[in-house]
Design a protein around this motif. Structure first.
Motif, PDB file in Angstrom:
ATOM      1  N   LEU A 237     -53.348 -11.364 -67.558  1.00 16.60           N
ATOM      2  CA  LEU A 237     -54.579 -12.119 -67.797  1.00 16.60           C
ATOM      3  C   LEU A 237     -54.805 -12.356 -69.281  1.00 16.60           C
ATOM      4  O   LEU A 237     -55.152 -13.459 -69.710  1.00 16.60           O
ATOM      5  CB  LEU A 237     -55.768 -11.365 -67.201  1.00 16.60           C
ATOM      6  CG  LEU A 237     -55.865 -11.353 -65.676  1.00 16.60           C
ATOM      7  CD1 LEU A 237     -56.862 -10.299 -65.227  1.00 16.60           C
ATOM      8  CD2 LEU A 237     -56.274 -12.728 -65.158  1.00 16.60           C
ATOM      9  N   ARG A 238     -54.598 -11.298 -70.069  1.00 15.69           N
ATOM     10  CA  ARG A 238     -54.782 -11.425 -71.522  1.00 15.69           C
ATOM     11  C   ARG A 238     -53.841 -12.471 -72.096  1.00 15.69           C
ATOM     12  O   ARG A 238     -54.258 -13.333 -72.881  1.00 15.69           O
ATOM     13  CB  ARG A 238     -54.527 -10.065 -72.179  1.00 15.69           C
ATOM     14  CG  ARG A 238     -54.659 -10.042 -73.697  1.00 15.69           C
ATOM     15  CD  ARG A 238     -53.832  -8.897 -74.267  1.00 15.69           C
ATOM     16  NE  ARG A 238     -52.420  -9.063 -74.022  1.00 15.69           N
ATOM     17  CZ  ARG A 238     -51.591  -8.071 -73.703  1.00 15.69           C
ATOM     18  NH1 ARG A 238     -52.025  -6.833 -73.559  1.00 15.69           N
ATOM     19  NH2 ARG A 238     -50.297  -8.323 -73.508  1.00 15.69           N
ATOM     20  N   ASP A 239     -52.578 -12.422 -71.713  1.00 13.55           N
ATOM     21  CA  ASP A 239     -51.594 -13.355 -72.263  1.00 13.55           C
ATOM     22  C   ASP A 239     -51.887 -14.797 -71.843  1.00 13.55           C
ATOM     23  O   ASP A 239     -51.685 -15.733 -72.626  1.00 13.55           O
ATOM     24  CB  ASP A 239     -50.186 -12.953 -71.824  1.00 13.55           C
ATOM     25  CG  ASP A 239     -49.716 -11.660 -72.482  1.00 13.55           C
ATOM     26  OD1 ASP A 239     -50.353 -11.240 -73.474  1.00 13.55           O
ATOM     27  OD2 ASP A 239     -48.746 -11.057 -71.992  1.00 13.55           O
ATOM     28  N   ARG A 240     -52.364 -14.990 -70.625  1.00 14.14           N
ATOM     29  CA  ARG A 240     -52.714 -16.343 -70.179  1.00 14.14           C
ATOM     30  C   ARG A 240     -53.913 -16.889 -70.969  1.00 14.14           C
ATOM     31  O   ARG A 240     -53.938 -18.064 -71.348  1.00 14.14           O
ATOM     32  CB  ARG A 240     -53.018 -16.331 -68.685  1.00 14.14           C
ATOM     33  CG  ARG A 240     -51.783 -16.140 -67.818  1.00 14.14           C
ATOM     34  CD  ARG A 240     -52.168 -15.875 -66.376  1.00 14.14           C
ATOM     35  NE  ARG A 240     -52.865 -17.014 -65.776  1.00 14.14           N
ATOM     36  CZ  ARG A 240     -53.552 -16.923 -64.634  1.00 14.14           C
ATOM     37  NH1 ARG A 240     -53.631 -15.766 -63.991  1.00 14.14           N
ATOM     38  NH2 ARG A 240     -54.154 -17.997 -64.141  1.00 14.14           N
ATOM     39  N   LEU A 241     -54.893 -16.016 -71.225  1.00 15.13           N
ATOM     40  CA  LEU A 241     -56.038 -16.442 -72.022  1.00 15.13           C
ATOM     41  C   LEU A 241     -55.615 -16.760 -73.454  1.00 15.13           C
ATOM     42  O   LEU A 241     -56.049 -17.754 -74.043  1.00 15.13           O
ATOM     43  CB  LEU A 241     -57.114 -15.353 -72.015  1.00 15.13           C
ATOM     44  CG  LEU A 241     -57.905 -15.204 -70.715  1.00 15.13           C
ATOM     45  CD1 LEU A 241     -58.691 -13.894 -70.718  1.00 15.13           C
ATOM     46  CD2 LEU A 241     -58.844 -16.381 -70.511  1.00 15.13           C
ATOM     47  N   LEU A 242     -54.757 -15.919 -74.009  1.00 17.06           N
ATOM     48  CA  LEU A 242     -54.304 -16.154 -75.378  1.00 17.06           C
ATOM     49  C   LEU A 242     -53.498 -17.448 -75.477  1.00 17.06           C
ATOM     50  O   LEU A 242     -53.511 -18.112 -76.518  1.00 17.06           O
ATOM     51  CB  LEU A 242     -53.477 -14.968 -75.883  1.00 17.06           C
ATOM     52  CG  LEU A 242     -54.230 -13.634 -76.033  1.00 17.06           C
ATOM     53  CD1 LEU A 242     -53.332 -12.584 -76.663  1.00 17.06           C
ATOM     54  CD2 LEU A 242     -55.506 -13.797 -76.844  1.00 17.06           C
ATOM     55  N   GLN A 243     -52.808 -17.828 -74.406  1.00 21.43           N
ATOM     56  CA  GLN A 243     -52.078 -19.092 -74.412  1.00 21.43           C
ATOM     57  C   GLN A 243     -53.044 -20.270 -74.500  1.00 21.43           C
ATOM     58  O   GLN A 243     -52.768 -21.257 -75.191  1.00 21.43           O
ATOM     59  CB  GLN A 243     -51.217 -19.205 -73.145  1.00 21.43           C
ATOM     60  CG  GLN A 243     -50.382 -20.473 -73.072  1.00 21.43           C
ATOM     61  CD  GLN A 243     -49.397 -20.594 -74.235  1.00 21.43           C
ATOM     62  OE1 GLN A 243     -48.855 -19.604 -74.725  1.00 21.43           O
ATOM     63  NE2 GLN A 243     -49.172 -21.831 -74.694  1.00 21.43           N
ATOM     64  N   ILE A 290     -57.802 -12.706 -80.971  1.00 22.67           N
ATOM     65  CA  ILE A 290     -58.672 -11.656 -80.424  1.00 22.67           C
ATOM     66  C   ILE A 290     -60.129 -11.896 -80.817  1.00 22.67           C
ATOM     67  O   ILE A 290     -61.036 -11.569 -80.054  1.00 22.67           O
ATOM     68  CB  ILE A 290     -58.192 -10.261 -80.875  1.00 22.67           C
ATOM     69  CG1 ILE A 290     -56.717 -10.072 -80.514  1.00 22.67           C
ATOM     70  CG2 ILE A 290     -59.021  -9.169 -80.210  1.00 22.67           C
ATOM     71  CD1 ILE A 290     -56.410 -10.292 -79.027  1.00 22.67           C
ATOM     72  N   VAL A 291     -60.375 -12.465 -81.991  1.00 22.53           N
ATOM     73  CA  VAL A 291     -61.752 -12.843 -82.347  1.00 22.53           C
ATOM     74  C   VAL A 291     -62.310 -13.795 -81.288  1.00 22.53           C
ATOM     75  O   VAL A 291     -63.439 -13.622 -80.798  1.00 22.53           O
ATOM     76  CB  VAL A 291     -61.800 -13.496 -83.745  1.00 22.53           C
ATOM     77  CG1 VAL A 291     -63.161 -14.153 -83.973  1.00 22.53           C
ATOM     78  CG2 VAL A 291     -61.556 -12.456 -84.832  1.00 22.53           C
ATOM     79  N   ILE A 292     -61.513 -14.793 -80.915  1.00 25.72           N
ATOM     80  CA  ILE A 292     -61.958 -15.761 -79.908  1.00 25.72           C
ATOM     81  C   ILE A 292     -62.147 -15.080 -78.554  1.00 25.72           C
ATOM     82  O   ILE A 292     -63.152 -15.298 -77.865  1.00 25.72           O
ATOM     83  CB  ILE A 292     -60.951 -16.920 -79.785  1.00 25.72           C
ATOM     84  CG1 ILE A 292     -60.841 -17.672 -81.113  1.00 25.72           C
ATOM     85  CG2 ILE A 292     -61.359 -17.869 -78.669  1.00 25.72           C
ATOM     86  CD1 ILE A 292     -59.721 -18.705 -81.130  1.00 25.72           C
ATOM     87  N   LEU A 293     -61.186 -14.232 -78.176  1.00 24.78           N
ATOM     88  CA  LEU A 293     -61.290 -13.525 -76.897  1.00 24.78           C
ATOM     89  C   LEU A 293     -62.536 -12.646 -76.862  1.00 24.78           C
ATOM     90  O   LEU A 293     -63.248 -12.600 -75.846  1.00 24.78           O
ATOM     91  CB  LEU A 293     -60.032 -12.683 -76.663  1.00 24.78           C
ATOM     92  CG  LEU A 293     -59.941 -11.934 -75.328  1.00 24.78           C
ATOM     93  CD1 LEU A 293     -60.086 -12.893 -74.152  1.00 24.78           C
ATOM     94  CD2 LEU A 293     -58.632 -11.165 -75.237  1.00 24.78           C
ATOM     95  N   ASP A 294     -62.832 -11.963 -77.965  1.00 19.03           N
ATOM     96  CA  ASP A 294     -64.046 -11.134 -78.044  1.00 19.03           C
ATOM     97  C   ASP A 294     -65.304 -11.967 -77.827  1.00 19.03           C
ATOM     98  O   ASP A 294     -66.239 -11.549 -77.134  1.00 19.03           O
ATOM     99  CB  ASP A 294     -64.131 -10.441 -79.403  1.00 19.03           C
ATOM    100  CG  ASP A 294     -63.213  -9.232 -79.526  1.00 19.03           C
ATOM    101  OD1 ASP A 294     -62.701  -8.775 -78.481  1.00 19.03           O
ATOM    102  OD2 ASP A 294     -63.003  -8.755 -80.653  1.00 19.03           O
ATOM    103  N   LEU A 295     -65.339 -13.148 -78.447  1.00 18.96           N
ATOM    104  CA  LEU A 295     -66.527 -14.003 -78.324  1.00 18.96           C
ATOM    105  C   LEU A 295     -66.733 -14.455 -76.881  1.00 18.96           C
ATOM    106  O   LEU A 295     -67.867 -14.480 -76.380  1.00 18.96           O
ATOM    107  CB  LEU A 295     -66.404 -15.206 -79.256  1.00 18.96           C
ATOM    108  CG  LEU A 295     -66.517 -14.894 -80.751  1.00 18.96           C
ATOM    109  CD1 LEU A 295     -66.197 -16.133 -81.574  1.00 18.96           C
ATOM    110  CD2 LEU A 295     -67.914 -14.378 -81.100  1.00 18.96           C
ATOM    111  N   PHE A 296     -65.657 -14.813 -76.199  1.00 15.79           N
ATOM    112  CA  PHE A 296     -65.787 -15.200 -74.799  1.00 15.79           C
ATOM    113  C   PHE A 296     -66.098 -13.992 -73.926  1.00 15.79           C
ATOM    114  O   PHE A 296     -66.941 -14.067 -73.024  1.00 15.79           O
ATOM    115  CB  PHE A 296     -64.502 -15.869 -74.305  1.00 15.79           C
ATOM    116  CG  PHE A 296     -64.413 -17.318 -74.657  1.00 15.79           C
ATOM    117  CD1 PHE A 296     -65.177 -18.258 -73.971  1.00 15.79           C
ATOM    118  CD2 PHE A 296     -63.582 -17.757 -75.669  1.00 15.79           C
ATOM    119  CE1 PHE A 296     -65.100 -19.603 -74.288  1.00 15.79           C
ATOM    120  CE2 PHE A 296     -63.498 -19.101 -75.992  1.00 15.79           C
ATOM    121  CZ  PHE A 296     -64.258 -20.034 -75.311  1.00 15.79           C
TER     122      PHE A 296
END
Length: 493
Positions: A237-243, A290-296
């Motif tokens: 899931l993390r890798d798909r979001l980071l993509q 990760i900054v973007i992932l944290d915000l979401f």
């Protein structure tokens, strides 16, 4: 014979020391070596914390597996702890940082990485939002889309859960700030993105187990461990979001105009370039992911869940709903959406929002801190590595701070003249101290605009013959997610 006796003596001493709680620690649950204290009870986490507070006072421990968890029940004690430099770190948990090796982003990083990202993100939130016309316009656009979703439900005259579109509009607001874009509510790509963030959140319960029981990795082969505790699923899931983010960042690189930065990604790329030769530079593309992932991760789930709780409480406490509707009708002409300038004229609406945040206590024990060295707190020893938690849910429901704390009473936030009176002591839904939530202002603005618009246009009730539970989903004791339940939505004239 003497050697054997000495070895047995040493073994018994080690066993005794492992069972014995060290002196100076706060009182509380110690339990067994490696396992900690495992309660044999059906009580919820909040009930157990309340019992511990009644038995031990405002500071107590609960050893969970190998992790020494310290819980603080007093508002001033939390404020003191979370402003201490030695209690600023986050725990060294892999699940906490999405199973990555490095501690990046805002939520789980420490030291210079955290400090640089916090300063940068706060500046961007101020520059891009918090009352700025461009973001308010984006929130208004999403509010109108959400009203259409509720209208469909009202037209159908059938009991249904809160529309799925609530999650999408909040994701769209974060996308606006991060990448200057918004999606249609039925766009398959944004709905897939929403599903992935949901799945990532629900996976945290199991993936955290190896952080509390690290010795499992010596007993269980790695492939089996990752499968059983859903670590593979989290990685996927993390890798798909980071993509998703990588594609957006690559596009921003190609179209960046340094004289006209459009959004947070542009600003971060410019910061990377400006700092690239500085020895203390922490800005890099992996960190931006990760900054973007944290915000979401923080911005979507907390705001969406808080709004659903608000709807549930207003459906249950109909008098509060009628009072809020009357205030909105008086202040905002029909079809007009609120702005931050209307906040002072909507004291009861503000009271409903704050009471929802108090009673729901979404993050029941706050976001954990970790002691970076031995220290003293409340007269007790807090050893290096201990995990310090603010017991938000017990503080928010304590008669020390609140009259009839288990009731939903928006009036508690109003003074004798009916003006909104922000009560600080005993209220910390966004935490306090140096690691207080960076998105607090945005969340408050969203809740004001969304909730006032819903009450202006709809009445929300419990279906005839049904009941509405105000309990949370039990599987995650640290995050109080609402139970999905049906409601009746009726359009107002």
């Amino acid at each position: 014979m003497i050697v054997e006796a000495l070895l047995w003596g040493a073994l018994l001493l080690l066993l005794w020391l492992s069972f014995k709680k060290p002196q100076g620690l706060p009182p509380g649950r110690w339990g067994l070596p490696l396992l900690g204290y495992i309660p044999l009870t059906t009580k919820s986490m909040s009930q157990q914390l309340t019992d511990l507070r009644n038995k031990h006072g405002d500071i107590y421990i609960w050893r969970m597996g190998t992790q020494l968890m310290v819980f603080l029940h007093d508002h001033n004690l939390v404020r003191e702890a979370f402003n201490r430099p030695e209690i600023q770190d986050r725990p060294d948990w892999r699940s906490f940082r999405f199973n990555l090796e490095e501690k990046l982003g805002i939520l789980t990083s420490n030291d210079h990485v955290w400090l640089n990202n916090r300063r940068f993100t706060l500046k961007q939130l101020r520059d891009l939002g918090m009352g700025k016309s461009k973001l308010v316009e984006a929130v208004h656009t999403q509010t109108r889309l959400l009203l259409e979703e509720f209208k469909k439900q009202a037209d159908g005259r059938k009991p249904m859960p809160v529309p799925h579109g609530l999650n999408i509009v909040i994701i769209n607001i974060v996308w606006q700030m991060v990448a200057g874009k918004q999606f249609a509510l039925d766009d398959p790509r944004i709905n897939e993105f929403n599903d992935m963030t949901d799945d990532l959140i629900t996976s945290f319960g199991l993936t955290a187990a190896p952080d509390f029981l690290p010795w499992l990795k010596y007993l269980i082969p790695s492939p089996i461990l990752k499968h059983v505790f859903h670590i593979n699923a989290m990685d996927n899931l993390r890798d798909r979001l980071l993509q998703y983010f990588k594609e957006e960042i690559d596009h921003h690189k190609e179209t960046l105009d340094p004289d006209n930065p459009r959004d947070l990604i542009d600003a971060y790329l410019m910061e990377m370039e400006e700092r690239k030769d500085q020895p203390d530079n922490t800005f890099n593309e992996n960190d931006l992911f990760i900054v973007i992932l944290d915000l979401f991760f923080a911005g979507k789930e907390t705001t969406a869940s808080s709004l659903v709780w608000l709807i549930y409480y207003l459906a249950t406490y109909t008098e509060a709903q009628h009072k809020m509707q009357a205030e909105v009708d008086e202040v905002l002409p029909k079809g007009t959406l609120a702005t931050l300038q209307d906040r002072a004229r909507l004291p009861y609406t503000e009271a409903v929002i704050h009471e929802t945040l108090r009673v729901s206590s979404l993050i029941s024990t706050g976001v954990s801190h970790a002691a970076s060295k031995d220290t003293m707190l409340g007269g007790y020893v807090i050893p290096k590595g201990a995990i310090i938690n603010s017991s938000n849910i017990t503080i928010h429901h304590s008669s020390r701070y609140w009259d009839e704390p288990h009731l939903f009473k928006p009036e508690r936030w109003l003074d004798n003249n009916g003006k909104f009176n922000t009560k600080k002591e005993g209220f910390m839904p966004f935490s306090i101290g140096k690691r207080q939530c960076v998105g607090e202002g945005l969340a408050r603005m969203e809740m004001l605009i969304f909730s006032s618009a819903l009450m202006q246009n709809f009445t929300i009730t419990i279906p005839p013959g049904a009941t509405l539970s105000l309990e949370s989903v039990p599987r995650n004791p640290f995050f109080r997610r609402h139970i999905i339940q049906n409601l009746m939505v009726t359009a107002r004239n």
